[in-house]
Write a protein that holds these residues in place. Structure first.
Motif, PDB file in Angstrom:
ATOM      1  N   THR A 109       5.148  13.268 -12.409  1.00 24.16           N
ATOM      2  CA  THR A 109       5.142  11.747 -12.062  1.00 24.16           C
ATOM      3  C   THR A 109       4.417  11.506 -10.830  1.00 24.16           C
ATOM      4  O   THR A 109       4.515  12.382  -9.912  1.00 24.16           O
ATOM      5  CB  THR A 109       6.492  11.198 -12.237  1.00 24.16           C
ATOM      6  N   PRO A 110       4.106  10.259 -10.503  1.00 25.24           N
ATOM      7  CA  PRO A 110       3.427  10.146  -9.169  1.00 25.24           C
ATOM      8  C   PRO A 110       4.371  10.265  -8.126  1.00 25.24           C
ATOM      9  O   PRO A 110       3.914  10.854  -7.012  1.00 25.24           O
ATOM     10  CB  PRO A 110       2.830   8.678  -9.188  1.00 25.24           C
ATOM     11  N   GLU A 111       5.715   9.715  -8.315  1.00 30.22           N
ATOM     12  CA  GLU A 111       6.540  10.083  -7.262  1.00 30.22           C
ATOM     13  C   GLU A 111       6.600  11.514  -7.011  1.00 30.22           C
ATOM     14  O   GLU A 111       6.930  11.717  -5.769  1.00 30.22           O
ATOM     15  CB  GLU A 111       7.931   9.354  -7.854  1.00 30.22           C
ATOM     16  N   SER A 112       6.801  12.162  -8.119  1.00 39.18           N
ATOM     17  CA  SER A 112       7.099  13.601  -8.024  1.00 39.18           C
ATOM     18  C   SER A 112       5.981  14.159  -7.241  1.00 39.18           C
ATOM     19  O   SER A 112       6.433  15.110  -6.427  1.00 39.18           O
ATOM     20  CB  SER A 112       7.359  14.232  -9.392  1.00 39.18           C
ATOM     21  N   ILE A 113       4.853  13.866  -7.288  1.00 33.51           N
ATOM     22  CA  ILE A 113       3.749  14.494  -6.738  1.00 33.51           C
ATOM     23  C   ILE A 113       4.170  14.459  -5.245  1.00 33.51           C
ATOM     24  O   ILE A 113       3.956  15.446  -4.562  1.00 33.51           O
ATOM     25  CB  ILE A 113       2.473  14.101  -7.118  1.00 33.51           C
ATOM     26  N   ILE A 114       4.328  12.965  -4.998  1.00 33.34           N
ATOM     27  CA  ILE A 114       4.566  12.889  -3.347  1.00 33.34           C
ATOM     28  C   ILE A 114       5.469  13.587  -2.920  1.00 33.34           C
ATOM     29  O   ILE A 114       5.516  14.036  -1.988  1.00 33.34           O
ATOM     30  CB  ILE A 114       4.370  11.248  -3.260  1.00 33.34           C
ATOM     31  N   LEU A 115       6.664  13.417  -3.599  1.00 26.72           N
ATOM     32  CA  LEU A 115       7.829  14.129  -2.908  1.00 26.72           C
ATOM     33  C   LEU A 115       7.696  15.374  -2.857  1.00 26.72           C
ATOM     34  O   LEU A 115       8.321  16.041  -1.947  1.00 26.72           O
ATOM     35  CB  LEU A 115       9.099  13.644  -4.087  1.00 26.72           C
ATOM     36  N   LEU A 116       6.994  15.956  -3.983  1.00 29.51           N
ATOM     37  CA  LEU A 116       6.708  17.428  -3.836  1.00 29.51           C
ATOM     38  C   LEU A 116       6.178  17.831  -2.728  1.00 29.51           C
ATOM     39  O   LEU A 116       6.289  18.850  -1.850  1.00 29.51           O
ATOM     40  CB  LEU A 116       5.941  17.958  -4.903  1.00 29.51           C
TER      41      LEU A 116
ATOM     42  N   ILE B  26      -6.514   2.867 -13.605  1.00 24.81           N
ATOM     43  CA  ILE B  26      -5.121   3.562 -14.429  1.00 24.81           C
ATOM     44  C   ILE B  26      -4.318   4.195 -13.131  1.00 24.81           C
ATOM     45  O   ILE B  26      -4.576   4.663 -12.189  1.00 24.81           O
ATOM     46  CB  ILE B  26      -5.685   4.619 -15.341  1.00 24.81           C
ATOM     47  N   ARG B  27      -3.127   4.471 -14.013  1.00 24.35           N
ATOM     48  CA  ARG B  27      -2.041   5.253 -13.088  1.00 24.35           C
ATOM     49  C   ARG B  27      -2.468   6.723 -13.077  1.00 24.35           C
ATOM     50  O   ARG B  27      -3.210   7.392 -13.574  1.00 24.35           O
ATOM     51  CB  ARG B  27      -0.818   4.974 -13.743  1.00 24.35           C
ATOM     52  N   LEU B  28      -1.854   7.278 -11.808  1.00 23.84           N
ATOM     53  CA  LEU B  28      -1.995   8.855 -11.691  1.00 23.84           C
ATOM     54  C   LEU B  28      -1.574   9.435 -12.896  1.00 23.84           C
ATOM     55  O   LEU B  28      -2.272  10.415 -13.341  1.00 23.84           O
ATOM     56  CB  LEU B  28      -1.205   9.090 -10.435  1.00 23.84           C
ATOM     57  N   ARG B  29      -0.489   8.973 -13.649  1.00 26.15           N
ATOM     58  CA  ARG B  29       0.133   9.809 -14.760  1.00 26.15           C
ATOM     59  C   ARG B  29      -1.344   9.843 -15.823  1.00 26.15           C
ATOM     60  O   ARG B  29      -1.362  11.172 -16.333  1.00 26.15           O
ATOM     61  CB  ARG B  29       1.219   9.213 -15.160  1.00 26.15           C
ATOM     62  N   ASN B  64      -5.820  -4.724  -2.422  1.00 28.82           N
ATOM     63  CA  ASN B  64      -4.661  -4.200  -1.758  1.00 28.82           C
ATOM     64  C   ASN B  64      -3.475  -3.777  -2.780  1.00 28.82           C
ATOM     65  O   ASN B  64      -2.903  -2.849  -2.465  1.00 28.82           O
ATOM     66  CB  ASN B  64      -3.831  -5.281  -0.918  1.00 28.82           C
ATOM     67  N   THR B  65      -3.362  -4.565  -3.772  1.00 29.08           N
ATOM     68  CA  THR B  65      -2.330  -3.967  -4.630  1.00 29.08           C
ATOM     69  C   THR B  65      -2.384  -2.757  -5.238  1.00 29.08           C
ATOM     70  O   THR B  65      -1.551  -1.937  -5.426  1.00 29.08           O
ATOM     71  CB  THR B  65      -2.390  -5.100  -5.904  1.00 29.08           C
ATOM     72  N   TYR B  66      -3.721  -2.299  -5.392  1.00 29.27           N
ATOM     73  CA  TYR B  66      -4.050  -0.843  -6.129  1.00 29.27           C
ATOM     74  C   TYR B  66      -4.482   0.166  -5.237  1.00 29.27           C
ATOM     75  O   TYR B  66      -4.612   1.180  -5.666  1.00 29.27           O
ATOM     76  CB  TYR B  66      -4.838  -1.115  -7.371  1.00 29.27           C
ATOM     77  N   ARG B  67      -4.446  -0.142  -4.100  1.00 29.35           N
ATOM     78  CA  ARG B  67      -5.035   0.816  -3.167  1.00 29.35           C
ATOM     79  C   ARG B  67      -4.182   2.021  -3.165  1.00 29.35           C
ATOM     80  O   ARG B  67      -4.677   3.117  -3.057  1.00 29.35           O
ATOM     81  CB  ARG B  67      -4.992   0.322  -1.700  1.00 29.35           C
ATOM     82  N   CYS B  68      -2.927   1.901  -3.097  1.00 36.74           N
ATOM     83  CA  CYS B  68      -1.941   3.009  -3.302  1.00 36.74           C
ATOM     84  C   CYS B  68      -2.023   3.860  -4.287  1.00 36.74           C
ATOM     85  O   CYS B  68      -2.207   5.216  -4.298  1.00 36.74           O
ATOM     86  CB  CYS B  68      -0.702   2.188  -3.496  1.00 36.74           C
ATOM     87  N   ARG B  69      -2.375   3.058  -5.569  1.00 35.09           N
ATOM     88  CA  ARG B  69      -2.662   3.979  -6.773  1.00 35.09           C
ATOM     89  C   ARG B  69      -3.827   4.713  -6.884  1.00 35.09           C
ATOM     90  O   ARG B  69      -3.827   5.929  -6.915  1.00 35.09           O
ATOM     91  CB  ARG B  69      -2.499   2.907  -7.968  1.00 35.09           C
ATOM     92  N   ASN B  70      -4.871   4.159  -5.975  1.00 35.13           N
ATOM     93  CA  ASN B  70      -6.094   4.815  -6.028  1.00 35.13           C
ATOM     94  C   ASN B  70      -6.124   5.954  -5.223  1.00 35.13           C
ATOM     95  O   ASN B  70      -6.577   7.019  -5.464  1.00 35.13           O
ATOM     96  CB  ASN B  70      -7.043   3.946  -5.738  1.00 35.13           C
ATOM     97  N   ARG B 104       4.064   5.516   2.549  1.00 29.62           N
ATOM     98  CA  ARG B 104       4.268   6.772   2.013  1.00 29.62           C
ATOM     99  C   ARG B 104       3.005   7.551   1.611  1.00 29.62           C
ATOM    100  O   ARG B 104       2.635   8.633   2.231  1.00 29.62           O
ATOM    101  CB  ARG B 104       5.253   6.930   0.677  1.00 29.62           C
ATOM    102  N   ILE B 105       2.130   6.938   0.689  1.00 31.26           N
ATOM    103  CA  ILE B 105       0.808   7.369   0.249  1.00 31.26           C
ATOM    104  C   ILE B 105      -0.107   7.615   1.253  1.00 31.26           C
ATOM    105  O   ILE B 105      -0.788   8.686   1.535  1.00 31.26           O
ATOM    106  CB  ILE B 105       0.392   6.720  -0.864  1.00 31.26           C
ATOM    107  N   GLY B 106      -0.071   6.700   2.037  1.00 31.40           N
ATOM    108  CA  GLY B 106      -0.949   6.635   3.472  1.00 31.40           C
ATOM    109  C   GLY B 106      -1.001   7.804   4.183  1.00 31.40           C
ATOM    110  O   GLY B 106      -1.607   8.801   4.564  1.00 31.40           O
ATOM    111  N   TYR B 107       0.363   8.186   4.589  1.00 33.39           N
ATOM    112  CA  TYR B 107       0.784   9.507   5.482  1.00 33.39           C
ATOM    113  C   TYR B 107       0.503  10.752   4.711  1.00 33.39           C
ATOM    114  O   TYR B 107      -0.051  11.649   5.325  1.00 33.39           O
ATOM    115  CB  TYR B 107       2.257   9.214   5.857  1.00 33.39           C
TER     116      TYR B 107
END
Lengths: 128, 840
Positions: A109-116, B26-29, B64-70, B104-107
């Motif tokens: 899951t996306p969270e899991s990748i990050i936490l991993l 689309i989402r990462l999944r 801004n909303t989807y930057r994190c996902r991308n 979190r994603i940024g770091y």
């Protein structure tokens, strides 16, 4: 000191990779293919520690997935071996989708990748 | 109809509007699932490229909303190996955002995509600084993590203060991260180490294992980097011992349990730190003795975890100044490991034993049989280590048994081992020396083509020097190549030996074995077939031809046959062979009176530069100063084809005319010798060491070397009246030179050096080396011994011959190495005070 941490499946596709030292991106794929090649060519009776260039590779196989950790000389190989298992157990506990004994893919899951990644960061640095 | 049509239009209108707008990324999944479906690499690449394009346009829109996902998707693609550098700035934007998920994603992106090489990373510094002081501990944690991962030295310098502050906080979550970050800062900017010193005071008082673990890492890093810190932290040893004890003695704690052992990772870490602290320090080592013994005995060995801890313990025991009982315990543990079924453990045990075999040789000897069994293991790494260890363990007593096992191993091992094996074997047997010559020849027979290039000259030299074994050797070698002459090195050695000792072969003098009946013709048959055979290389043919030639002086009835063979090859296509044959022919025709002298038995060879046998040369070194050489000794002064700067003394190895004399070495610590010699063995394969081409350039020799052919005494008797000089006098060591001039050759000066020692301790391993300017030639003969006794009770004498054709002023640079009062001494000096009568 841990140099890199890889999860690669039997077909040679990298599922997860974390490098603790900078390695150029094209060199990474090369490294990964070579590493998985040497791991795949081992049989069951052989030991889990391989010498590869100036690293030592410590690998463990879980069904179709190989977890390979590359370390330098100063590391205790058996402790790393335990560490790999510890890691998998944590994955198992935390992400209920992961079934150790018979699984095909590591579902992320996306969270899991990050936490991993963060977990690896922490655990990895402990061994640095 | 109209109403319905209207609705339809409306619907279509709305639909079209819908399509024109950009769909949400689309989402990462989904991305992962899509990529999984790709069956080929090309397909995968296509999908990734499509997605990258979408991401890029999304970035351009500043969404801004989807930057994190991308960015998350981008990171995943980066992990698979695709370039993702265009996401770097986006990561920074995410870091600056206020949302935790963004940060979190940024770091994470920063850690993966950015490093020191990118200038962009410096922009992060301010963000990190703010986040380090954030109110939420998780944000602080993120910042610490990132800084500890990829912080450059500038960033570290700026932010070290913040890190140090966080190191002192009471929040254990932050404390452990701060400790790891501090490790990174210290690595990048070692000068900042002192800054963290006060914060470390209370680190080990924590109960939280996470903090303990990271603190131990920090302490280890500091101790490794700075000896002052090391001294400072030695006082922590009792505390560490206590922590370790608690870990072992404490009962089951679910948080830290791994297969029944409480926090093995922390235990291993502590053991490692103890190792660093106890090294070279008696007090600390003593404080640790008990706990190490306790860990060694109490740890359960049924699981890998326990073994990992034991392994670390053994390493620690070996490294610190532990008492002997503890060391024996450690080696026994390793011995037990060797018997374990798990190959990992055996591997680890063999590696450790290899490290300890020099220091605790006897203890390791006890496990010899187990080690030898490991030679039969299926695993390559284990076999290699077992082989190295076996060689290290070979000594005079067990050599026969060991060699049998090792030779059996040689038969069955992989080719890449064989070269190493043979080298090791050569060296080992040589050190243990003469008694094992049988094995040695046996090796030559079996290892055949795997022997390395420089092994042939080494082997030949060995053979020459083991005088009593000649008959046996030549017989074995003859038998070896009887059927099969495909293995070139073997054939070369055999040909050489037959050429040298053919007379022994034919006369059937062998004592060691049943002598075989061979006639001269049969011997010549073999050599001729080697010459003709397609399998022989040019070099091998050269050996064979020379051997045939030599036999002309040793054999009695077949000289005509030899003459015929030699003349045939006078028209060989191979230039080398042709030259040899022509010259040999000339020898028969015009110089027949010289033939027997030229082709005499080779004298014992003096020390070759490639560090070959030592014992053996020693026994024969004192012989003949006079007939200089019938042929120049292989390591002798070659006609000036080597351009060497003679004034530059480099351990004697690069200067051909200088022959450093053999240091005596003892067989006892075989392991250490092995390693030393192995290090030296890769030297000049150069013409200096090949014995065979020597006979050829006979005719063009400088007269210096042919002096020996005439039977006149070469040198004046001592009373020539040239004053002697003191060439060197320092630290109690005095070296005197006495001179003699040659009757027949006025360009030759013979210098006899005498070294004496006026101190109260002997000087051992004394080696004298000399170099002279280019216009001179120099030859050093073997010294009388390598120990200069104390109180001037004795001297070492050594003879130097100097050829000075241009009658220039004699100058010499000397280098002395010796051991005195337990330390190795070395000195260079120049000798300029030669009396004019010595060179004019």
């Amino acid at each position: 000191m841990i140099k890199f941490f890889l999860m690669v499946n039997k077909q040679g596709q990298t599922r997860l990779s974390k490098y603790y030292e900078h390695v150029d991106i094209n060199k990474r794929t090369l490294l990964e293919t070579e590493v998985i090649k040497s791991c795949l060519s081992r049989s069951n009776e052989q030991c889990s520690f391989i010498e590869y260039k100036d690293f030592k590779l410590i690998y463990r196989q879980y069904a179709a997935l190989f977890i390979v950790v590359g370390v330098n000389d100063t590391e205790n190989e058996m402790a790393i071996y335990e560490f790999i298992h510890n890691f998998v157990e944590v994955l198992d506990e935390y992400f209920s989708r992961v079934v150790i004994m018979n699984y095909r893919n590591v579902e992320m899951t996306p969270e899991s990748i990050i936490l991993l990644f963060f977990y690896l960061r922490l655990m990895g640095t402990k061994y640095n | 109809m109209n109403g319905f049509g209207n609705k339809k239009c409306e619907y279509l209108y709305l639909m079209s509007f819908h399509i024109q707008r950009m769909p949400a990324p689309i989402r990462l999944r989904e991305l992962i699932r899509t990529i999984r479906t790709a069956r080929t690499q090309a397909e995968e690449r296509e999908m990734i490229q499509k997605e990258c394009a979408a991401i890029r346009s999304s970035f351009r829109e500043e969404d801004n909303t989807y930057r994190c996902r991308n960015v998350a998707k981008l990171l995943y693609m980066h992990m698979l190996g695709y370039p993702a550098h265009f996401g770097q700035l986006e990561c920074l934007k995410l870091i600056a955002s206020q949302k935790f998920t963004d940060k979190r994603i940024g770091y994470l992106g920063a850690m993966l995509l950015l490093d020191e090489r990118q200038d962009v990373h410096l922009l992060m510094t301010n963000c990190i600084k703010n986040d380090l002081n954030h109110s939420t501990q998780f944000v602080q944690g993120l910042a610490l993590c990132t800084l500890g991962c990829m912080g450059s030295s500038e960033m570290c310098r700026d932010l070290a203060g913040e890190v140090e502050k966080l190191l002192k906080t009471s929040n254990s979550y932050l404390r452990k991260k701060a400790a790891l970050c501090a490790v990174h800062v210290i690595r990048k900017v070692p000068e900042l180490m002192e800054m963290f010193l006060p914060a470390t005071k209370n680190l080990l008082n924590e109960k939280n294992h996470g903090v303990l673990h990271t603190s131990v890492v920090l302490l280890t890093e500091m101790c490794e980097r700075s000896p002052d810190m090391l001294a400072h932290f030695r006082k922590l040893v009792p505390q560490l011992v206590r922590i370790l004890k608690n870990l072992i003695m404490s009962g089951y704690s679910p948080e830290h349990d791994v297969s029944g052992i409480s926090d093995p990772f922390l235990q291993v870490r502590i053991l490692r730190l103890l190792r660093i602290l106890g090294r070279n320090d008696d007090d600390s080592s003593e404080a640790m003795n008990d706990i190490l013994a306790q860990v060694a005995t109490n740890t359960e060995t049924s699981k890998n975890v326990g073994n990992a801890i034991l392994y670390e313990t053994v390493l620690t025991i070996m490294d610190i100044k532990s008492e002997s009982g503890l060391r024996v315990l450690a080696i026994n543990i390793l011995g037990r490991f060797l018997l374990n079924n798990d190959k990992n453990i055996r591997y680890v045990a063999l590696t450790s034993l290899l490290k300890t075999v020099q220091t605790d040789h006897n203890a390791v000897q006890r496990h010899r049989s187990t080690i030898v069994d490991c030679l039969k293991d299926l695993d390559v790494s284990i076999k290699r280590r077992a082989m190295e260890l076996s060689f290290a363990l070979v000594n005079g007593n067990n050599i026969r048994g060991m060699m049998k096992e090792l030779l059996y191993f040689l038969d069955s091992c992989e080719p890449e081992f064989k070269a190493d094996f043979c080298l090791n074997f050569l060296i080992t047997t040589v050190i243990i020396a003469n008694t094992c010559f049988h094995c040695y020849v046996f090796l030559g027979v079996t290892a055949g083509s795997y022997v390395r290039d420089d092994a042939v000259p080494n082997l030949i030299q060995l053979i020459t020097n083991s005088v009593e074994m000649h008959a046996y050797t030549v017989q074995r070698l003859y038998k070896a190549i009887l059927g099969d002459y495909s293995q070139q090195p073997l054939v070369q050695v055999a040909a050489w030996c037959i050429g040298e000792y053919g007379d022994l072969l034919v006369s059937g003098q062998c004592e060691e074995e049943e002598p075989i009946q061979v006639t001269e013709d049969e011997v010549l048959d073999i050599l001729e077939s080697v010459l003709i055979s397609n399998m022989s290389t040019s070099v091998t043919r050269g050996y064979a031809l020379t051997a045939i030639m030599k036999l002309s002086t040793r054999f009695t009835c077949t000289v005509n046959r030899i003459k015929k063979v030699v003349s045939i090859y006078g028209s060989s296509i191979d230039v080398e062979l042709q030259q040899r044959a022509v010259e040999y022919n000339a020898l028969f025709k015009k110089y027949d009176h010289m033939r027997s002298a030229l082709l005499e038995r080779m004298p014992v060879m003096e020390k070759v530069t490639t560090n070959g046998p030592t014992e053996i040369v020693q026994t024969n070194g004192e012989t003949e100063p006079a007939p200089l050489e019938t042929k120049p000794p292989p390591s002798g002064p070659q006609p000036t084809s080597q351009a060497n700067d003679l004034l530059d003394l480099l351990g004697g190895n690069d200067i051909t005319p200088v022959i450093p004399t053999a240091p005596t070495s003892k067989p006892a610590s075989a392991g250490g010798e092995l390693l030393d010699l192995l290090g030296d063995i890769n030297l000049t394969g150069a013409p200096a060491t090949a014995p065979t081409p020597a006979p050829v350039p006979q005719i063009s020799q400088p007269s210096f070397l042919l002096d020996g052919l005439s039977s006149q005494p070469l040198f004046n008797d001592i009373a020539s009246g040239i004053p002697s000089i003191t060439a060197y006098s320092k630290n109690g060591l005095k070296i005197e030179f006495t001179f003699e001039r040659s009757n027949t050759n006025p360009s030759v000066t013979v210098i006899t050096i005498q070294a004496s020692n006026s101190t109260e301790l002997d000087m051992t391993d004394f080696v004298f080396q000399a170099a002279v300017p280019k216009t001179f030639q120099l030859q050093l003969l073997s010294p009388s011994s390598s120990i200069v006794p104390a109180f001037n009770t004795g001297t070492i004498t050594q003879v130097i011959k100097v050829l000075n054709p241009q009658k220039q002023q004699l100058r010499m640079r000397i280098k002395l190495t010796y051991n005195h009062k337990g330390s190795a001494m070395q000195d260079l000096a120049e000798v300029n005070n030669f009396p004019p009568q010595s060179w004019q």
